[in-house]
Design an enzyme around this catalytic site. Structure first.
Site, mmCIF file in Angstrom:
data_model
loop_
_atom_site.group_PDB
_atom_site.id
_atom_site.type_symbol
_atom_site.label_atom_id
_atom_site.label_comp_id
_atom_site.label_asym_id
_atom_site.label_seq_id
_atom_site.Cartn_x
_atom_site.Cartn_y
_atom_site.Cartn_z
ATOM 1 N N HIS A 61 1.604 -1.436 0.092
ATOM 2 C CA HIS A 61 0.362 0.281 -0.365
ATOM 3 C C HIS A 61 0.949 0.693 -0.139
ATOM 4 O O HIS A 61 1.808 1.814 0.337
ATOM 5 C CB HIS A 61 -1.191 0.013 0.897
ATOM 6 N N HIS A 63 1.232 3.565 2.197
ATOM 7 C CA HIS A 63 1.625 4.673 3.215
ATOM 8 C C HIS A 63 3.358 4.792 2.650
ATOM 9 O O HIS A 63 4.241 4.002 2.287
ATOM 10 C CB HIS A 63 1.313 3.565 4.275
ATOM 11 N N ASP A 65 5.635 4.610 4.724
ATOM 12 C CA ASP A 65 6.663 3.881 5.603
ATOM 13 C C ASP A 65 6.461 2.754 5.217
ATOM 14 O O ASP A 65 7.607 1.813 4.610
ATOM 15 C CB ASP A 65 6.420 3.103 7.216
ATOM 16 N N HIS A 66 6.164 1.851 3.418
ATOM 17 C CA HIS A 66 6.216 0.774 3.019
ATOM 18 C C HIS A 66 6.679 1.698 1.682
ATOM 19 O O HIS A 66 6.787 0.843 0.640
ATOM 20 C CB HIS A 66 4.953 0.513 2.698
ATOM 21 N N HIS A 138 -7.337 -2.177 5.862
ATOM 22 C CA HIS A 138 -6.236 -0.504 6.616
ATOM 23 C C HIS A 138 -7.210 0.600 6.018
ATOM 24 O O HIS A 138 -8.307 0.313 4.675
ATOM 25 C CB HIS A 138 -5.231 -0.989 5.542
ATOM 26 N N ASP A 206 0.154 -4.456 6.299
ATOM 27 C CA ASP A 206 -0.676 -3.096 7.309
ATOM 28 C C ASP A 206 -1.916 -3.519 7.623
ATOM 29 O O ASP A 206 -3.055 -4.127 6.686
ATOM 30 C CB ASP A 206 -0.517 -2.515 7.654
ATOM 31 N N HIS A 264 7.150 -5.399 11.624
ATOM 32 C CA HIS A 264 6.223 -3.746 12.173
ATOM 33 C C HIS A 264 5.828 -3.462 13.400
ATOM 34 O O HIS A 264 4.513 -3.312 13.178
ATOM 35 C CB HIS A 264 5.156 -3.833 11.011
#
Ligand SMILES: [Zn+2]
Ligand SMILES: [Zn+2]
Length: 297
Positions: A61, A63, A65-66, A138, A206, A264
């Site tokens: 996805h 976000h 942090d990914h 999510h 997530d 994570h």
């Protein structure tokens, strides 16, 4: 033999010890990068993995942090004269997001790329393995993945030798399912071959705990699961659409996974020992990932 290396094991905010989310799976000629948080290219360097080995990037996805590591990685691949066509797979919106990246940053070179928005469960397949995606729950569209190696027909050479066979094209013929005649005697594939079960890796990115988590985990040799919180923070996990260590362990236990690797983690955990202990209560073969941890399977 497949080898995976964790490149980042933190959640939204990286820590001194934990980078943003990413892991690399090396399988024969393939290098599959699962997510690409900020700093992933440097983590690859520290891990001794040449980024040019990457053949596919799977994005769970969008976000940060990914995904924040994607622009930097693309720039480095261009500088490294990456000569393959990089395949990037992700949820709906991935084409637009990659195009924004290409427009936003002043890249000197661009590499050859193909971008796919995943629309079906099995989104890639070749003779050796398949890749599957499952929608998760999510805040934004998010996918979990399964890497499924195909079963391999192996030859029991001891048995073959007893029947007077030696290495060579005849063995190959039996391996491909054809009978052969040796000195007037018919030898069937089933006389000398056996099936070696392919290995499966599941990645729950997530999400709240949901039905698709179990589909990803089903009989997996290795299950990698987000485990942002411990179950004391159950409500927070629910609100932020994340899983706890207990959630991940219960999914692994219910789905017959063989090994669970938690990742994570929230930045609040200087030590993740309690999360590991919590997971072990429900699924004994649980371990917490750390940056640069290597797993062979
Ligand atoms: Zn995340
Ligand atoms: Zn997220």
């Amino acid at each position: 033999m497949a080898e995976m290396v964790f490149l980042g094991t933190s959640s939204m905010v990286p820590t001194k010890e934990r980078n943003h989310s990413s892991f690399f799976l090396g399988f024969r000629a393939e290098g599959i990068l699962f997510d690409c948080g900020e700093g992933t290219q440097r983590q690859l360097k520290i891990a001794g993995i040449n980024p040019n080995r990457i053949t596919k990037i799977l994005i769970s996805h969008w976000h940060g942090d990914h995904t924040l590591g994607i622009p930097g990685l693309l720039q480095t691949l261009a500088a490294n004269k990456y000569d393959k066509t990089l395949k990037i797979y992700g949820p709906k919106g991935t084409k637009k997001s990659i195009n924004y990246i290409l427009k936003t940053f002043a890249f000197l070179n661009s590499i050859s790329m193909e971008i796919f928005e995943i629309k079906k469960t099995m989104f890639y397949e070749n003779d050796e393995y398949a890749l599957e995606a499952y929608p998760l729950e999510h805040k934004i569209p998010c996918l979990g993945f399964r890497f499924v190696e195909k079963d391999i027909t192996k030859v029991d050479m001891a048995k073959a030798k007893k029947l007077g066979l030696s290495e060579g094209p005849i063995i190959g013929k039996l391996q491909s399912g054809k009978s052969v005649i040796i000195k007037g005697r018919k030898i069937k594939p089933s006389d000398v071959t056996y099936i070696q079960k392919g290995r499966t890796l599941g990645y729950i990115a997530d999400t709240n705990r949901c039905e698709n988590c179990s589909k990803i985990a089903k009989d997996a040799d290795i299950l990698i699961s987000e485990s942002t919180f411990e179950s004391k923070l159950d409500e927070k996990a629910e609100d932020y659409t994340h899983m706890t260590a207990r959630d991940a362990a219960m999914v692994a236990a219910g789905a017959g996974a063989k090994k669970l690797i938690l990742t994570h983690f929230s930045q609040r955990y200087a030590s993740v020992e309690d999360l590991q202990e919590e997971a072990k209560t429900y699924f004994p073969n649980s371990v917490c990932a750390y940056d640069f941890m290597k797993v062979q399977f």
